[in-house]
Design a protein around this motif. Structure first.
Motif, PDB file in Angstrom:
ATOM      1  N   GLN A 198       0.842  -1.205   0.000  1.00  0.00           N
ATOM      2  CA  GLN A 198       0.000   0.000   0.000  1.00  0.00           C
ATOM      3  C   GLN A 198       0.880   1.259   0.000  1.00  0.00           C
ATOM      4  OE1 GLN A 198      -3.018  -1.549   3.251  1.00  0.00           O
ATOM      5  NE2 GLN A 198      -3.918   0.175   2.158  1.00  0.00           N
ATOM      6  N   ALA A 199       1.979   1.204   0.768  1.00  0.00           N
ATOM      7  CA  ALA A 199       2.890   2.367   0.821  1.00  0.00           C
ATOM      8  C   ALA A 199       3.405   2.695  -0.581  1.00  0.00           C
ATOM      9  CB  ALA A 199       4.054   2.075   1.766  1.00  0.00           C
ATOM     10  N   CYS A 200       3.662   1.658  -1.384  1.00  0.00           N
ATOM     11  CA  CYS A 200       4.175   1.886  -2.744  1.00  0.00           C
ATOM     12  C   CYS A 200       3.135   2.591  -3.614  1.00  0.00           C
ATOM     13  CB  CYS A 200       4.601   0.568  -3.386  1.00  0.00           C
ATOM     14  SG  CYS A 200       6.056  -0.104  -2.602  1.00  0.00           S
ATOM     15  N   ILE A 201       1.864   2.285  -3.380  1.00  0.00           N
ATOM     16  CA  ILE A 201       0.806   2.946  -4.160  1.00  0.00           C
ATOM     17  C   ILE A 201       0.697   4.408  -3.725  1.00  0.00           C
ATOM     18  CG2 ILE A 201      -1.672   2.950  -4.717  1.00  0.00           C
ATOM     19  CD1 ILE A 201       0.170   0.615  -5.907  1.00  0.00           C
ATOM     20  N   ILE A 202       0.781   4.624  -2.407  1.00  0.00           N
ATOM     21  CA  ILE A 202       0.735   5.995  -1.889  1.00  0.00           C
ATOM     22  C   ILE A 202       1.970   6.766  -2.376  1.00  0.00           C
ATOM     23  CG2 ILE A 202       0.718   7.385   0.246  1.00  0.00           C
ATOM     24  CD1 ILE A 202      -0.947   5.068   1.485  1.00  0.00           C
ATOM     25  N   ALA A 203       3.051   6.030  -2.624  1.00  0.00           N
ATOM     26  CA  ALA A 203       4.270   6.652  -3.160  1.00  0.00           C
ATOM     27  C   ALA A 203       4.157   6.931  -4.659  1.00  0.00           C
ATOM     28  CB  ALA A 203       5.463   5.736  -2.897  1.00  0.00           C
ATOM     29  N   GLY A 204       3.049   6.478  -5.263  1.00  0.00           N
ATOM     30  CA  GLY A 204       2.836   6.796  -6.677  1.00  0.00           C
ATOM     31  C   GLY A 204       3.338   5.748  -7.665  1.00  0.00           C
ATOM     32  N   PHE A 205       3.569   4.512  -7.199  1.00  0.00           N
ATOM     33  CA  PHE A 205       4.073   3.464  -8.106  1.00  0.00           C
ATOM     34  C   PHE A 205       2.997   2.900  -9.039  1.00  0.00           C
ATOM     35  CE2 PHE A 205       8.083   1.711  -5.752  1.00  0.00           C
ATOM     36  CZ  PHE A 205       8.532   3.001  -5.546  1.00  0.00           C
ATOM     37  N   GLU A 206       1.729   3.189  -8.752  1.00  0.00           N
ATOM     38  CA  GLU A 206       0.586   2.749  -9.578  1.00  0.00           C
ATOM     39  C   GLU A 206       0.251   1.264  -9.475  1.00  0.00           C
ATOM     40  OE1 GLU A 206      -1.359   4.692 -11.740  1.00  0.00           O
ATOM     41  OE2 GLU A 206      -0.291   6.579 -11.443  1.00  0.00           O
ATOM     42  N   LYS A 207       1.225   0.385  -9.840  1.00  0.00           N
ATOM     43  CA  LYS A 207       0.943  -1.063  -9.819  1.00  0.00           C
ATOM     44  C   LYS A 207       2.200  -1.774  -9.330  1.00  0.00           C
ATOM     45  CE  LYS A 207      -1.606  -1.026 -14.218  1.00  0.00           C
ATOM     46  NZ  LYS A 207      -1.584  -1.642 -15.551  1.00  0.00           N
ATOM     47  N   VAL A 208       2.066  -2.592  -8.302  1.00  0.00           N
ATOM     48  CA  VAL A 208       3.241  -3.317  -7.796  1.00  0.00           C
ATOM     49  C   VAL A 208       2.887  -4.777  -7.539  1.00  0.00           C
ATOM     50  CG1 VAL A 208       4.306  -1.309  -6.692  1.00  0.00           C
ATOM     51  CG2 VAL A 208       2.729  -2.742  -5.365  1.00  0.00           C
ATOM     52  N   PHE A 209       3.921  -5.625  -7.552  1.00  0.00           N
ATOM     53  CA  PHE A 209       3.723  -7.020  -7.128  1.00  0.00           C
ATOM     54  C   PHE A 209       4.960  -7.522  -6.419  1.00  0.00           C
ATOM     55  CE2 PHE A 209       6.226 -10.105  -9.611  1.00  0.00           C
ATOM     56  CZ  PHE A 209       6.803  -9.293 -10.579  1.00  0.00           C
ATOM     57  N   GLU A 210       4.738  -8.550  -5.613  1.00  0.00           N
ATOM     58  CA  GLU A 210       5.853  -9.191  -4.910  1.00  0.00           C
ATOM     59  C   GLU A 210       5.560 -10.684  -4.799  1.00  0.00           C
ATOM     60  OE1 GLU A 210       6.564  -7.977  -0.770  1.00  0.00           O
ATOM     61  OE2 GLU A 210       8.642  -8.645  -0.950  1.00  0.00           O
ATOM     62  N   ILE A 211       6.581 -11.496  -4.989  1.00  0.00           N
ATOM     63  CA  ILE A 211       6.448 -12.939  -4.726  1.00  0.00           C
ATOM     64  C   ILE A 211       7.446 -13.238  -3.616  1.00  0.00           C
ATOM     65  CG2 ILE A 211       6.596 -15.276  -5.675  1.00  0.00           C
ATOM     66  CD1 ILE A 211       6.151 -14.094  -8.463  1.00  0.00           C
ATOM     67  N   ALA A 212       6.954 -13.551  -2.424  1.00  0.00           N
ATOM     68  CA  ALA A 212       7.861 -13.643  -1.274  1.00  0.00           C
ATOM     69  C   ALA A 212       7.240 -14.485  -0.160  1.00  0.00           C
ATOM     70  CB  ALA A 212       8.149 -12.235  -0.752  1.00  0.00           C
ATOM     71  N   PRO A 213       8.067 -14.892   0.813  1.00  0.00           N
ATOM     72  CA  PRO A 213       7.504 -15.666   1.917  1.00  0.00           C
ATOM     73  C   PRO A 213       6.647 -14.825   2.846  1.00  0.00           C
ATOM     74  CG  PRO A 213       9.860 -15.344   2.235  1.00  0.00           C
ATOM     75  CD  PRO A 213       9.534 -14.793   0.893  1.00  0.00           C
ATOM     76  N   ALA A 214       5.632 -15.459   3.406  1.00  0.00           N
ATOM     77  CA  ALA A 214       4.799 -14.835   4.435  1.00  0.00           C
ATOM     78  C   ALA A 214       4.731 -15.838   5.582  1.00  0.00           C
ATOM     79  CB  ALA A 214       3.407 -14.556   3.882  1.00  0.00           C
ATOM     80  N   PHE A 215       4.625 -15.318   6.792  1.00  0.00           N
ATOM     81  CA  PHE A 215       4.719 -16.187   7.967  1.00  0.00           C
ATOM     82  C   PHE A 215       3.448 -16.106   8.797  1.00  0.00           C
ATOM     83  CE2 PHE A 215       8.820 -14.622   6.631  1.00  0.00           C
ATOM     84  CZ  PHE A 215       9.574 -15.778   6.537  1.00  0.00           C
ATOM     85  N   ARG A 216       2.920 -17.251   9.162  1.00  0.00           N
ATOM     86  CA  ARG A 216       1.699 -17.292   9.978  1.00  0.00           C
ATOM     87  C   ARG A 216       1.875 -18.304  11.116  1.00  0.00           C
ATOM     88  NH1 ARG A 216      -2.754 -14.924   6.760  1.00  0.00           N
ATOM     89  NH2 ARG A 216      -1.541 -13.440   5.529  1.00  0.00           N
ATOM     90  N   ALA A 217       1.737 -17.808  12.330  1.00  0.00           N
ATOM     91  CA  ALA A 217       1.859 -18.704  13.487  1.00  0.00           C
ATOM     92  C   ALA A 217       0.536 -19.429  13.700  1.00  0.00           C
ATOM     93  CB  ALA A 217       2.255 -17.898  14.715  1.00  0.00           C
ATOM     94  N   GLU A 218       0.199 -20.277  12.747  1.00  0.00           N
ATOM     95  CA  GLU A 218      -1.067 -21.007  12.834  1.00  0.00           C
ATOM     96  C   GLU A 218      -0.778 -22.412  13.293  1.00  0.00           C
ATOM     97  OE1 GLU A 218      -2.631 -20.314   8.936  1.00  0.00           O
ATOM     98  OE2 GLU A 218      -3.554 -18.438   9.558  1.00  0.00           O
ATOM     99  N   LYS A 219      -1.314 -22.744  14.448  1.00  0.00           N
ATOM    100  CA  LYS A 219      -0.945 -24.028  15.033  1.00  0.00           C
ATOM    101  C   LYS A 219      -1.768 -25.186  14.504  1.00  0.00           C
ATOM    102  CE  LYS A 219       1.893 -25.201  18.603  1.00  0.00           C
ATOM    103  NZ  LYS A 219       2.381 -25.258  19.897  1.00  0.00           N
ATOM    104  N   HIS A 220      -2.781 -24.882  13.676  1.00  0.00           N
ATOM    105  CA  HIS A 220      -3.592 -26.016  13.236  1.00  0.00           C
ATOM    106  C   HIS A 220      -2.886 -26.856  12.183  1.00  0.00           C
ATOM    107  CE1 HIS A 220      -5.442 -22.123  11.986  1.00  0.00           C
ATOM    108  NE2 HIS A 220      -5.000 -22.520  10.824  1.00  0.00           N
TER     109      HIS A 220
END
Ligand code: AMO
Length: 440
Positions: A198-220
């Motif tokens: 969202q910060a990149c859009i507010i910075a005026g980048f218009e369209k951005v993407f990222e492919i990266a790890p995300a972490f979730r402490a989900e014990k199930h």
């Protein structure tokens, strides 16, 4: 013999008889009939038979073959010979065999066995499990999906971004973040690049993407949750509504399903998977309609609640029967189930301008329009019981001009699992992380 002269085993089958070649790989199979010895040599691209007959090759070379065990790594220099009885009609008569890596004689996992080991054993010995062509095929396809996604975004004018994975606060919900010790401070592993895209859009980048790890402490412990997963994230500025975002999701999915069958014909065949290009537009069903459809089937979900796994599955089935589609957009999620940054419907603020994409009865994408008006955003933050001061670094961006915007996050691992009919998300990940598994 020089490894730089090496060709892949599959290319041997394009060679004329008597062509000198160098190949290298793993000793997948050894057969010894006394005067006649065979090696099945495997590399990433396939297998080829090496045939050594007493009288045809040096005695010393036969001794080298005798010293080999399954999965040893060797380089072979020899000449191609046509042989109807050899797999693929060609074999190599060796002149020189060099041992590059020795394998212990008892393997923790059989690479060429038809019987599948249990998943935990496979994952414990992933480096061997991945030597199986049908297992490696999953990752060749995954690699091509990642490349297709990347090309899609570049072709549509998106910037690729790289955002921090060590962060100061939760973005999705406080419950499932991993706290880490960051020198003397508490920090967290990023659940999503939400604030930064969202910060990149507010910075005026218009369209951005990222492919990266995300972490979730989900014990199930489920077949579709990991503690570390790969997230395909996008954010787009100057949108009219979340419909604009759903159209991008749709185009991306269609691109993947169009490209992968041509790029991975061999691998899909090996896995017995047929991929058909999905029909568009995908059906769109509001959550309110979904409650009714489920109710009609005798499955009741409280109005305003999220669907559980069973509910999603049943909805997938209903949609398949009603619209003959594996995909469905569920839209207008209840405000109570969505994060504070979600844009609410002006006329019905209990419902939001957000969506999930369900594929074969499993959620693979979440997205929507974001609240970009500072005053309302702060109010929503308080309404969700959060402290605006703790989120000041995020909230302040909205005081200096934020365009209307939205985006989505797609779970890469879930997509691969479902596309390839794998029964567990762990099979779609090289080295999966779950509450019990930190190694390898
Ligand atoms: P959400 O939390 O729904 O949304 O996550 C988006 C997508 O990520 C995948 N996913 C997971 N995959 C495997 N294991 C998990 N534990 C896991 N958790 C999530 C799912 C899910 O649909 N910031 C928003 C996205 C956005 O609105 O842009 C978000 O993270 O496929």
């Amino acid at each position: 013999m020089k490894l730089s002269e090496r060709i892949y085993t599959k290319d041997v089958f394009e060679c004329e008889a008597s062509t000198p070649v160098v190949v290298a790989g793993f000793v997948r199979e050894l057969r010894d009939f006394g005067k006649l010895k065979f090696i099945i040599l495997a590399d990433r691209e396939g297998e080829v038979q090496i045939t050594a007959k007493t009288g045809e090759v040096d005695e010393e070379l036969l001794n080298v073959i005798d010293s080999l065990g399954k999965e040893c790594v060797v380089a072979v220099k020899g000449n191609v010979r046509n042989n109807e009885k050899a797999p693929g009609g060609k074999e190599i008569v060796p002149e020189e065999i060099k041992i590059l890596g020795i394998a212990e004689s008892i393997l923790p996992l059989e690479v060429r066995s038809k019987a599948r080991a249990e998943l935990p054993t496979r994952l414990d010995n992933r480096f061997l499990d991945l030597r199986k062509p049908e297992v490696r095929a999953v990752f060749k396809i995954r690699s091509e999906i990642a490349n297709t996604i990347r090309e899609f975004f570049y072709n549509h004018g998106f910037y690729e971004i790289h955002t921090p994975k060590i962060v100061a606060s939760a973005t999705e919900s406080g419950a499932n973040v991993f706290p880490i010790l960051y020198f003397e401070k508490e920090a967290f592993l990023a659940q999503s690049p939400q604030f930064y895209k969202q910060a990149c859009i507010i910075a005026g980048f218009e369209k951005v993407f990222e492919i990266a790890p995300a972490f979730r402490a989900e014990k199930h412990h489920t077949t579709r949750h990991l503690t570390e997963y790969t997230s395909v994230d996008t954010e787009i500025g100057f949108i009219e509504s979340y419909e604009d975002i759903m159209q991008v999701v749709e185009k991306l999915i269609v691109e993947i399903f169009s490209r992968i069958p041509e790029l991975c014909e061999k691998e899909l065949k090996l896995l017995g998977v047929e991929l058909a290009k999905p029909k568009t537009p995908f059906p769109r069903i509001t959550m309110r309609e979904a409650y009714k459809l489920l109710e009609n089937q005798g499955y009741s979900v409280s109005y305003g609640d999220e669907l559980d796994t069973e509910g999603e599955k049943l909805l997938g089935k209903i949609v398949k029967e009603k619209f003959n589609s594996d995909f469905v957009f569920l839209t207008e999620f209840p405000w109570k189930t969505r994060p504070f940054y979600t844009y609410r419907k002006e006329t019905e603020p209990e419902w939001t301008c957000s969506f999930d994409l369900i594929y074969k009865g499993v959620e693979i994408v979440t997205g929507g329009q974001r609240e970009h008006r500072y005053g309302i955003l702060v109010k929503q933050c308080i309404e969700k019981g959060m402290n605006p001061e703790a989120l000041e670094f995020y909230l302040r961006m909205f005081r200096y001009g934020a365009p209307p915007h939205g985006g989505f996050g797609l779970g890469m691992d879930r997509l691969v699992m479902l596309m390839l009919n794998l029964s567990n998300i762990r099979e779609a990940v090289l080295f999966p992380r779950d509450p019990e598994r930190l190694e390898p």
